[in-house]
Design a protein around this motif. Structure first.
Motif, PDB file in Angstrom:
ATOM      1  N   ILE A 487       0.848  -1.192   0.041  1.00 13.77           N
ATOM      2  CA  ILE A 487      -0.121   0.067  -0.057  1.00 13.77           C
ATOM      3  C   ILE A 487       0.796   1.111  -0.269  1.00 13.77           C
ATOM      4  N   VAL A 488       0.646   2.048  -0.983  1.00  9.13           N
ATOM      5  CA  VAL A 488       1.537   3.505  -1.104  1.00  9.13           C
ATOM      6  C   VAL A 488       0.600   4.424  -0.615  1.00  9.13           C
ATOM      7  N   ALA A 489       1.252   5.246   0.523  1.00 15.91           N
ATOM      8  CA  ALA A 489       0.652   6.488   0.905  1.00 15.91           C
ATOM      9  C   ALA A 489       1.103   7.618   0.192  1.00 15.91           C
ATOM     10  N   ASP A 490       0.103   8.150  -0.500  1.00 14.02           N
ATOM     11  CA  ASP A 490       0.834   9.443  -1.139  1.00 14.02           C
ATOM     12  C   ASP A 490      -0.144  10.531  -1.123  1.00 14.02           C
ATOM     13  N   THR A 491       0.526  11.723  -0.786  1.00 14.14           N
ATOM     14  CA  THR A 491       0.128  13.176  -0.887  1.00 14.14           C
ATOM     15  C   THR A 491       0.426  14.100  -1.901  1.00 14.14           C
ATOM     16  N   THR A 492       1.381  13.590  -2.640  1.00 17.36           N
ATOM     17  CA  THR A 492       1.786  14.464  -3.863  1.00 17.36           C
ATOM     18  C   THR A 492       0.655  14.569  -4.959  1.00 17.36           C
ATOM     19  N   ARG A 493       0.320  15.770  -5.617  1.00 18.25           N
ATOM     20  CA  ARG A 493      -0.518  15.968  -6.672  1.00 18.25           C
ATOM     21  C   ARG A 493       0.264  15.813  -8.010  1.00 18.25           C
ATOM     22  N   PRO A 494      -0.601  15.262  -8.934  1.00 13.55           N
ATOM     23  CA  PRO A 494       0.010  14.997 -10.378  1.00 13.55           C
ATOM     24  C   PRO A 494       0.501  16.489 -10.832  1.00 13.55           C
ATOM     25  N   SER A 522       2.508  13.862 -15.146  1.00 17.26           N
ATOM     26  CA  SER A 522       3.228  12.852 -14.627  1.00 17.26           C
ATOM     27  C   SER A 522       2.905  12.929 -13.109  1.00 17.26           C
ATOM     28  N   ASP A 523       3.262  11.879 -12.411  1.00 19.60           N
ATOM     29  CA  ASP A 523       2.886  11.710 -10.833  1.00 19.60           C
ATOM     30  C   ASP A 523       3.879  10.676 -10.238  1.00 19.60           C
ATOM     31  N   ASN A 524       4.165  10.878  -9.155  1.00 15.19           N
ATOM     32  CA  ASN A 524       5.200  10.155  -8.331  1.00 15.19           C
ATOM     33  C   ASN A 524       4.627   8.629  -8.184  1.00 15.19           C
ATOM     34  N   GLY A 525       3.388   8.417  -8.211  1.00 11.40           N
ATOM     35  CA  GLY A 525       3.050   7.328  -8.280  1.00 11.40           C
ATOM     36  C   GLY A 525       2.329   6.929  -9.584  1.00 11.40           C
ATOM     37  N   VAL A 526       1.033   6.558  -9.451  1.00 16.54           N
ATOM     38  CA  VAL A 526       0.242   6.019 -10.716  1.00 16.54           C
ATOM     39  C   VAL A 526      -0.870   6.890 -11.056  1.00 16.54           C
ATOM     40  N   LEU A 527      -1.037   7.427 -12.386  1.00 16.42           N
ATOM     41  CA  LEU A 527      -2.247   8.081 -12.636  1.00 16.42           C
ATOM     42  C   LEU A 527      -3.279   7.652 -12.830  1.00 16.42           C
ATOM     43  N   SER A 528      -4.385   7.953 -12.652  1.00 15.51           N
ATOM     44  CA  SER A 528      -5.737   6.865 -12.581  1.00 15.51           C
ATOM     45  C   SER A 528      -6.576   7.725 -13.542  1.00 15.51           C
ATOM     46  N   SER A 529      -6.671   9.222 -13.653  1.00 12.52           N
ATOM     47  CA  SER A 529      -7.493   9.644 -14.861  1.00 12.52           C
ATOM     48  C   SER A 529      -6.921  11.009 -15.218  1.00 12.52           C
ATOM     49  N   LEU A 530      -7.270  11.472 -16.329  1.00 15.48           N
ATOM     50  CA  LEU A 530      -6.604  12.659 -16.990  1.00 15.48           C
ATOM     51  C   LEU A 530      -7.686  13.090 -18.052  1.00 15.48           C
ATOM     52  N   ALA A 563      -5.613  16.110 -13.710  1.00 16.79           N
ATOM     53  CA  ALA A 563      -5.229  14.874 -13.611  1.00 16.79           C
ATOM     54  C   ALA A 563      -5.363  14.358 -12.191  1.00 16.79           C
ATOM     55  N   THR A 564      -5.758  12.912 -11.902  1.00 14.42           N
ATOM     56  CA  THR A 564      -5.763  12.656 -10.674  1.00 14.42           C
ATOM     57  C   THR A 564      -5.134  11.068 -10.571  1.00 14.42           C
ATOM     58  N   ASP A 565      -4.341  10.996  -9.437  1.00 17.48           N
ATOM     59  CA  ASP A 565      -3.663   9.761  -9.362  1.00 17.48           C
ATOM     60  C   ASP A 565      -4.380   8.700  -8.439  1.00 17.48           C
ATOM     61  N   ALA A 566      -3.726   7.701  -8.546  1.00 20.96           N
ATOM     62  CA  ALA A 566      -4.555   6.425  -7.783  1.00 20.96           C
ATOM     63  C   ALA A 566      -4.862   6.856  -6.286  1.00 20.96           C
ATOM     64  N   ALA A 567      -3.990   7.636  -5.686  1.00 18.85           N
ATOM     65  CA  ALA A 567      -4.488   7.997  -4.166  1.00 18.85           C
ATOM     66  C   ALA A 567      -5.490   8.978  -4.202  1.00 18.85           C
ATOM     67  N   GLY A 568      -5.785   9.608  -5.225  1.00 22.23           N
ATOM     68  CA  GLY A 568      -6.989  10.541  -5.212  1.00 22.23           C
ATOM     69  C   GLY A 568      -6.477  12.043  -5.218  1.00 22.23           C
ATOM     70  N   ASN A 569      -5.238  12.184  -5.263  1.00 16.72           N
ATOM     71  CA  ASN A 569      -4.703  13.746  -5.380  1.00 16.72           C
ATOM     72  C   ASN A 569      -4.982  14.267  -6.818  1.00 16.72           C
ATOM     73  N   ALA A 570      -5.225  15.653  -6.933  1.00 13.08           N
ATOM     74  CA  ALA A 570      -5.548  16.031  -8.207  1.00 13.08           C
ATOM     75  C   ALA A 570      -4.593  17.189  -8.349  1.00 13.08           C
ATOM     76  N   GLY A 571      -4.302  17.032  -9.905  1.00 15.95           N
ATOM     77  CA  GLY A 571      -3.516  18.478 -10.075  1.00 15.95           C
ATOM     78  C   GLY A 571      -4.261  18.879 -11.355  1.00 15.95           C
ATOM     79  N   THR A 572      -4.115  20.275 -11.593  1.00 10.74           N
ATOM     80  CA  THR A 572      -4.674  20.829 -12.934  1.00 10.74           C
ATOM     81  C   THR A 572      -3.603  21.765 -13.620  1.00 10.74           C
TER      82      THR A 572
END
Length: 698
Positions: A487-494, A522-530, A563-572
């Motif tokens: 399990i990856v805990a991630d608070t960094t936005r895409p 880009s994201d430090n984890g996995v992007l889930s949506s764009l 863009a949203t990553d798998a942890a739910g962080n969003a970046g615009t």
């Protein structure tokens, strides 16, 4: 690989599974040497010839009279067709390489059961005789029976491997585990698992991987384990186990033409477990051990011979307790990988084609113990009466080291690529058992101790990658653990960067001009949506980097990506661009030009010229610009200049007529004032050009 050894003056070449192995002839004068010597192992094959003078009436006899040979430690007899039965007896004696003494006559049994589902050569068991350098062979057919074609004796020199195995301490010489037996029809409640025992890898016994020519095949699961004996004899020490296994490997691969050693695992008399067939000990590798039932099973062979001889004074050797315990451990673990109870039953389907020697007709469904003997799946004495009679104890021992397989699910986190992603918390869920206590560990340390009867627990995770596991302690004192969840805990936005809008080639109309939006997400984890949210809504794959869109002329539009990553962080990311244009009337012209008024042109007007050297230019402020032309088969080329510099020639010819074509574009890194000029080239036979005007973005 062609291996050639020359001793004496006479050589014979023998075909071995598509290769040629050179062997000395029966008149060799080879000197005494150790059978275990530096370098890779090798196989020396000797053809068996007719020995009519020793035959009884009506009996065919083939053999090799006593001959000095290359060093060897394991011997077997093989023939051409893999499923052909040798009806008769195979006897041989060997000469000890150290003492020069000949052994007594020994009998080899034809083995049709240890085999892949197709291919290879027929053969007897391979007999471990220790370092030897002489052999005497007699194969006598039954009265009126012919012997198989291609009979030969295969002499296996295991060589010496630089790798060494570390055997376990030897157990008692007697058989049995001393455990209370449990009925094989009593399954555990639900799937089970078992700890992984120590396993000596293939490198540990010196497998020559260059001899394995094909990649391993895999089954869907492992439903049963078939227990075998190698039938190689019991005169080996545990320090010799790697040499015995190398010899079996060479006999299977080079003598019998198999792709690899047939067994998935081997266990010696000291209980040491060895990885057999390549492909991954924890994967369902398709073996070659139980003809007709190699699919969805694993083969475990105990080194040695465990038959009960017909002579009542020679009951046969019983397997050691250490060997039985090792067999139980590897069977419990291997079956537990797919949740199979070692004391249960399972149904398998015979894959042996009718008429090929299978015990059961092709396609017949057969019920087996999940730990069965080889003889259960094939008409054979294997694994020997002494080992076969100990299988109930093996099942019991295997069951005693299994525990219920603990399953759990993860919520509050998104699964992606075999991992889970969350901003900070994740919840493990399970079905509680009566009397059981549970804990949740994070990176090996207890992170949550839920109350009795709880069916879930939530843990808070620091940013980073963690191993999360559910652990259970049951009322009977056993424990179990779920699979480990990463399990990856991630608070960094895409991050969306390098966003740019430019004109692209295409057809222009009064309300939409073709543009291309480009970016990098880009994201430090996995992007889930764009997706794009303005000026229009559109979803993209997370790897998309370009959007072919249209821009509305005469307006400023904002282009926004989210863009949203798998942890739910969003970046615009957003940019705003004005879309403008200049008609043909805004051009500074030289030479002769005409004007055409038709709705086909952008704005209903276009200009044209057929005079070489006529020019038209537009000055604008922006970061990307394009020229709009009419195209047709009779239209010619123009020279294009940017800020006074000629950058190329543009031909407006096309096979069919098309208006409002954005045919040429240019983009700069930033907004600025630029001048674009075209000069009529006066193309031979088609000097005319037609143009609507210029468009740009700023």
């Amino acid at each position: 690989m062609l291996k050639r050894t020359v001793i004496g003056t006479s050589l014979a070449a023998v075909a071995v599974a598509g290769t040629v192995v050179w062997t000395v002839s029966s008149t060799s004068t080879a000197t005494t040497a150790s059978a275990t010597r530096p370098g890779p192992g090798r196989v020396h094959a000797r053809p068996l010839a007719d020995l009519a003078t020793t035959a009884a009436a009506g009996q065919k006899v083939k053999g090799l009279p006593a001959a000095e040979t290359e060093p060897f430690s394991l011997v077997g007899v093989t023939w051409n067709k893999p499923r052909e039965e040798l009806k008769g007896t195979v006897r041989l004696r060997t000469r000890d390489a150290s003492t020069g003494r000949w052994s007594g006559w020994r009998t080899l049994e034809p083995e049709l059961a240890d085999a892949p589902d197709q291919g290879g050569r027929g053969g007897t068991n391979g007999l471990w005789v220790g370092p030897s350098n002489g052999v005497d062979v007699r194969v006598t057919g039954q009265k009126g029976r012919t012997l198989p074609d291609g009979l030969r004796v295969d002499l296996i020199d295991p060589g010496a491997s630089a790798a060494t195995a570390t055997p376990r301490a030897a157990g008692p010489a007697g058989g049995g585990t001393g455990m209370k037996l449990v009925a094989a029809t009593t399954p555990l409640a639900g799937p089970v698992t078992a700890p992984k025992p120590a396993i000596v890898a293939r490198a540990g016994w010196g497998a020559d991987e260059s001899l394995v020519k094909e990649a391993p095949e895999y089954d869907a699961s492992v439903k049963a384990a078939f227990v075998h004996h190698t039938d190689t004899g019991n005169g080996y020490s545990c320090t010799e186990s790697p040499s015995v296994i190398r010899s079996v490997f060479l006999y299977h691969v080079q003598s019998q033409g198999w792709n690899d050693i047939g067994y998935n695992f081997l266990v010696d008399k000291c209980g040491t477990i060895f990885e057999g067939r390549a492909g991954g000990a924890d994967r369902p590798v398709h073996g070659a051990h139980t003809y007709g039932f190699n699919t969805d099973t694993t083969g475990i062979a105990v080194l040695g011979t465990y038959t009960a001889a017909n002579d009542p004074t020679t009951p046969g050797v019983a397997p050691t307790k250490a060997a039985l315990d090792g067999t139980a451990k590897i069977a419990a673990w291997k079956l537990g990988l797919t949740g199979v109870d070692p004391t249960a039953k399972t149904t398998l389907t015979s894959a042996a084609p009718d008429g090929t020697g299978g015990k059961y007709p092709y396609g017949q469904k057969v019920e087996f113990n999940t730990i069965s003997g080889h003889r259960d799946g094939f008409a054979t004495a294997c694994p020997g009466a002494q080992l076969y009679s100990a299988l109930p104890a093996v099942r019991t021992a295997a069951k005693q080291i299994t525990v219920p397989a603990l399953s759990a699910t993860v919520t509050g986190a998104t699964a992606a690529g075999g991992r889970y992603y969350t901003k900070s918390t994740a919840t493990l869920n399970w079905t509680p058992a009566d009397g059981a206590t549970y804990t949740v560990s994070v990176d090996g340390a207890t992170a949550a101790t839920p109350a009795a009867g709880a069916a879930s627990a939530t843990v808070t995770l620091a940013p980073g990658t963690h191993s999360v596991q559910l652990n259970a302690a049951f009322s009977d004192g056993t424990t179990s653990a779920s699979p480990v969840f990463t399990i990856v805990a991630d608070t960094t936005r895409p991050v969306i960067s390098s966003q740019a809008l430019s004109l692209r080639k295409g057809t222009v109309n009064s309300g939409a001009w073709p543009v291309s939006l480009t970016w990098k997400a880009s994201d430090n984890g996995v992007l889930s949506s764009l997706k794009a949210t303005s000026p229009a809504a559109k979803a993209f794959s997370t790897t998309t980097t370009q959007w072919s869109a249209v821009s509305k002329p005469g307006t400023t539009q904002t282009w926004t990506l989210a863009a949203t990553d798998a942890a739910g962080n969003a970046g615009t990311s957003s940019l705003s661009r004005y879309t403008g244009g200049q008609t043909e009337g805004a051009a500074r012209r030289t030479g002769t030009w005409g004007v055409s008024t038709t709705s086909s042109y952008l704005g209903g007007r276009g200009m044209y010229s057929k005079y070489r050297g006529a020019s038209a230019s537009w000055t604008f402020t922006g970061r990307t610009a394009g020229l709009i032309f009419k195209r047709a088969s009779y239209l010619g080329a123009v020279y294009v200049y940017v800020d006074g510099v000629k950058i190329g020639t543009l031909d407006t010819r096309a096979s069919s007529t098309a208006y409002r074509q954005l045919l040429w574009t240019r983009t700069w890194s930033g907004s600025g004032t630029h001048t674009i000029k075209i000069v009529v080239a006066g193309t031979s036979g088609r000097p005319m050009v037609g143009i609507d005007g210029l468009v740009y973005l700023r």
